[in-house]
Design an enzyme around this catalytic site. Structure first.
Site, PDB file in Angstrom:
ATOM      1  N   ASP A 251     -40.889  20.525  -3.759  1.00 25.07           N
ATOM      2  CA  ASP A 251     -41.830  21.629  -3.558  1.00 25.07           C
ATOM      3  C   ASP A 251     -41.990  21.926  -2.068  1.00 25.07           C
ATOM      4  OD1 ASP A 251     -44.028  23.291  -3.318  1.00 25.07           O
ATOM      5  OD2 ASP A 251     -45.284  22.190  -4.726  1.00 25.07           O
TER       6      ASP A 251
ATOM      7  N   LYS B 254     -57.936  24.017   0.862  1.00 23.32           N
ATOM      8  CA  LYS B 254     -57.417  22.912   0.051  1.00 23.32           C
ATOM      9  C   LYS B 254     -57.194  21.658   0.900  1.00 23.32           C
ATOM     10  CE  LYS B 254     -53.701  22.154  -3.301  1.00 23.32           C
ATOM     11  NZ  LYS B 254     -52.619  22.875  -3.997  1.00 23.32           N
TER      12      LYS B 254
ATOM     13  N   ASP C 299     -53.168  27.856 -10.466  1.00 19.46           N
ATOM     14  CA  ASP C 299     -52.526  27.146  -9.361  1.00 19.46           C
ATOM     15  C   ASP C 299     -53.377  27.448  -8.139  1.00 19.46           C
ATOM     16  OD1 ASP C 299     -51.005  26.319  -7.239  1.00 19.46           O
ATOM     17  OD2 ASP C 299     -49.277  27.611  -7.647  1.00 19.46           O
TER      18      ASP C 299
END
Ligand code: AMP
Length: 614
Positions: free
Chosen positions: A211, A87, A24
């Site tokens: 999420d 990211k 992840d």
């Protein structure tokens, strides 16, 4: 399709048991997990106390890199050399990230709005891919140390909304870290798998994955049929998360207790205090503390009132995602909770209330994605025989672009049948023909890949360079037959060819091609960045020459000379083979010409207003 284990060090094909890890790769934290003997294990650090690896890199003055907790601790002391949230930059051009540049403590480079961003550290330029690769290497080392065995295959998760270029960037980062990335899996899919949803091929269901992490929120709606996950819709906010809950507490305390925040130490202290309060209120009714000799207090009831507007925002996204998927709340069979912020009981209860159903929250919300990735990895390793795997293309397919670079159009492991396309243009004025050369393989330079064929798109009507819109489309059918079409969209001139992509290539040859791509990843990336820097530099030299010619009437002698000097310097650096020098020369030229370009724009506008054209 058979999966072939490869030993990267020896280049041999291995016979040993297949271990594929699940990763992840998160914005704030990353984790690595694996499955063994029916159990899924999230790997801890050496002390056995911490599973999360902060996705943070610290560069010391000699460019030595530290990743994780140790790097996070440097953030206050050396913000310019501490890189976080990489990211957010993956697969992005400067124009996509420019707006939040000022929220990052480090420098991102805007040499060319269209090119992928780079980060400047100690005068060197790094791509987000290289930086992510460092995080992946740290995770790889962690699992190798724990297992005492080399790991060279992985499944990596990405948000469902990641586009092609963000997914490709993640794949490249894996390769650079020495990992054969068998599959890129959507985070909500991984989370559902961790809850055991979708593992039964007979099961059909519709799932909402909520999420809420530290800084991002995503809501994805998935449908599962015959073991295949499909993302029906995804909505979210890349700047909404636990940090906002903390901020709501801080604002309340500042107002309630007339606090003064004088410096960054105060800021950090109150932020940590607010986070502590938030976590404590997950299990108690009241939180008490002190700040600069003042007593602070927060009750659970007040906390819930403070965070209601934030939760409300997430629920608006839920409504929109349902609308996009053309579903109603009652169509949702399961709700899966992911991300540290879903630990707040009020978040869970508001989400349950919204969907009219109890949420799945029995697992650790920080770990579910990594666990799901490990489960998917185990399925790919062939250890879960009952689960259906869809056929995928074994090697990437793409075409040659300027400088002999491979531009991947269909990445390897894409589900077949599939189709994908990309637009290109010409580089020379009046160009009539365009050669489309098709390659298969994972290396950055086409010379290192396998050529499948080429054809020429003829009779493009004469246009200035950069004006034609040439779309190259790849259509790959279930038997691996590739049709390639090239069309100039303005004139509709078109050519088609059919290519048998996997013809004559054995699984062993494919495995060897993969080995060489991983072994040479670092060198390839270096060559690619040098070629890209040269291409970018050449484009800028051309446009600057054109700019001077078009604006001779008002550019001063000195402006012309200086621009030409900087352009000559750039041309000189392009001849060399140091990409950082090229990048620096581009920056210098851009910095000097940007105000001139602005002035040219002003003159153009004022002339246009006068009714004259220039
Ligand atoms: P993630 O990005 O998924 O690692 O989530 C990190 C976020 O979860 C941060 O904002 C944390 O403050 C938050 N968090 C962690 N533990 C708790 C807790 N017990 N209650 C509420 N929020 C938490």
């Amino acid at each position: 399709m058979a999966r072939i284990p490869i030993n990267i060090k020896t280049g041999e094909i291995e016979k040993q048991e297949n271990l594929i890890v699940g990763i992840d790769l998160g914005t704030t934290n990353s984790l690595v997990a694996y499955s063994k003997d029916g159990e899924t294990i999230v790997v801890e650090d050496k002390s056995g106390s911490q599973k999360l690896v902060p996705s943070v890199l610290y560069f010391d003055e000699h460019n030595n890199i530290v990743v994780g907790q140790e790097a996070l601790e440097k953030q206050l002391i050396h913000p310019e050399r501490t890189i976080y949230s990489v990211k957010r930059l993956m697969g992005k051009a400067y124009k996509d990230v420019g707006t939040y540049e000022n929220q990052l403590g480090y420098k991102i480079i805007d040499t060319d709005e269209e090119q992928l961003v780079k980060v400047e550290i100690n005068g060197s330029y790094y791509s987000p891919i290289t930086l992510s690769a460092e995080i992946l290497k740290a995770l790889k080392n962690r699992v190798e140390e724990q297992l005492g065995q080399q790991v060279y295959q992985a499944v990596i998760t990405v948000p469902a909304y990641f586009n092609d270029s963000q997914r490709q960037a993640t794949r490249d980062a894996g390769k650079l870290a020495g990992l054969n990335v068998l599959r890129i899996v959507n985070e909500p899919t991984a989370a559902s798998l961790a809850y055991g949803i979708g593992q039964d091929p007979e099961q059909e269901s519709t799932i909402a994955v909520y999420d809420l992490g530290g800084g991002t929120f995503d809501l994805s709606i998935l449908s599962i049929q015959n073991g295949i996950f499909e993302v029906l819709s995804t909505q979210g906010d890349t700047f909404l998360g636990g940090d906002d809950l903390d901020k709501a507490i801080i604002d309340y305390w500042i107002e309630q207790y007339a606090l003064t925040i004088d410096n960054t130490i105060d800021q950090q202290t109150i932020r940590l205090e607010a986070e502590k309060a938030k976590k404590a209120l997950s299990s108690s009714d009241i939180y008490k503390s002190t700040f600069k000799e003042k007593d602070l207090e927060l009750t659970q009831i007040k906390f819930e009132e403070l965070i209601n507007p934030i939760i409300e925002k997430t629920l608006v996204h839920c409504t929109n995602a349902l609308k996009d998927a053309e579903l109603t709340k009652t169509d949702i069979d399961e709700i899966v909770m992911v991300g540290g912020s879903t630990r707040t009981p009020h978040v869970k209860s508001r989400v349950s209330e919204f969907f009219g159903k109890k949420v799945n929250d029995s697992m650790n919300p920080d770990e579910v994605v990594a666990m799901g990735a490990a489960i998917q990895a185990n399925i790919l390793a062939g250890n879960e025989k009952d689960i259906l795997l869809i056929d995928v293309t074994p090697l990437s397919l793409g075409i040659e672009t300027v400088g002999g670079l491979m531009d991947t159009i269909i990445p390897r492991n894409s589900k077949v049948p599939t189709r994908a396309g990309r637009q290109y243009t010409t580089s020379v004025d009046g160009q009539k023909n365009l050669k489309v050369a098709v390659y298969q393989g994972e290396r950055d330079l086409v010379d290192d890949n396998r050529k499948l064929g080429e054809f020429i798109l003829k009779d493009i009507p004469p246009m200035a360079a950069g004006i034609p819109k040439i779309e190259v489309r790849f259509i790959l059918d279930a038997d691996g037959i590739l049709k390639v079409e090239a069309e100039e969209l303005r004139s509709k001139v078109m050519t088609k060819v059919e290519i048998r992509s996997q013809y004559g290539i054995s699984e062993e040859e494919m495995a060897l091609m993969l080995i060489s791509s991983i072994k040479n990843a670092e060198q390839d990336l270096h060559k690619r960045s040098l070629l890209e820097a040269r291409n970018e530099g050449n484009n800028i030299v051309h446009s600057v020459a054109r700019f001077i010619n078009q604006n001779l009437s008002w550019l001063s002698e000195e402006e012309q000379t200086e621009t030409k000097r900087l352009s000559a310097n750039l041309q000189d650096k392009i001849k060399g083979d140091n990409k950082d020098n090229i990048q620096k020369a581009i920056e210098e030229l851009n910095a000097y010409t940007a105000p001139l370009a602005e002035k040219a724009m002003d003159i153009h506008v004022s002339n246009a207003l006068k009714g004259t054209t220039i």
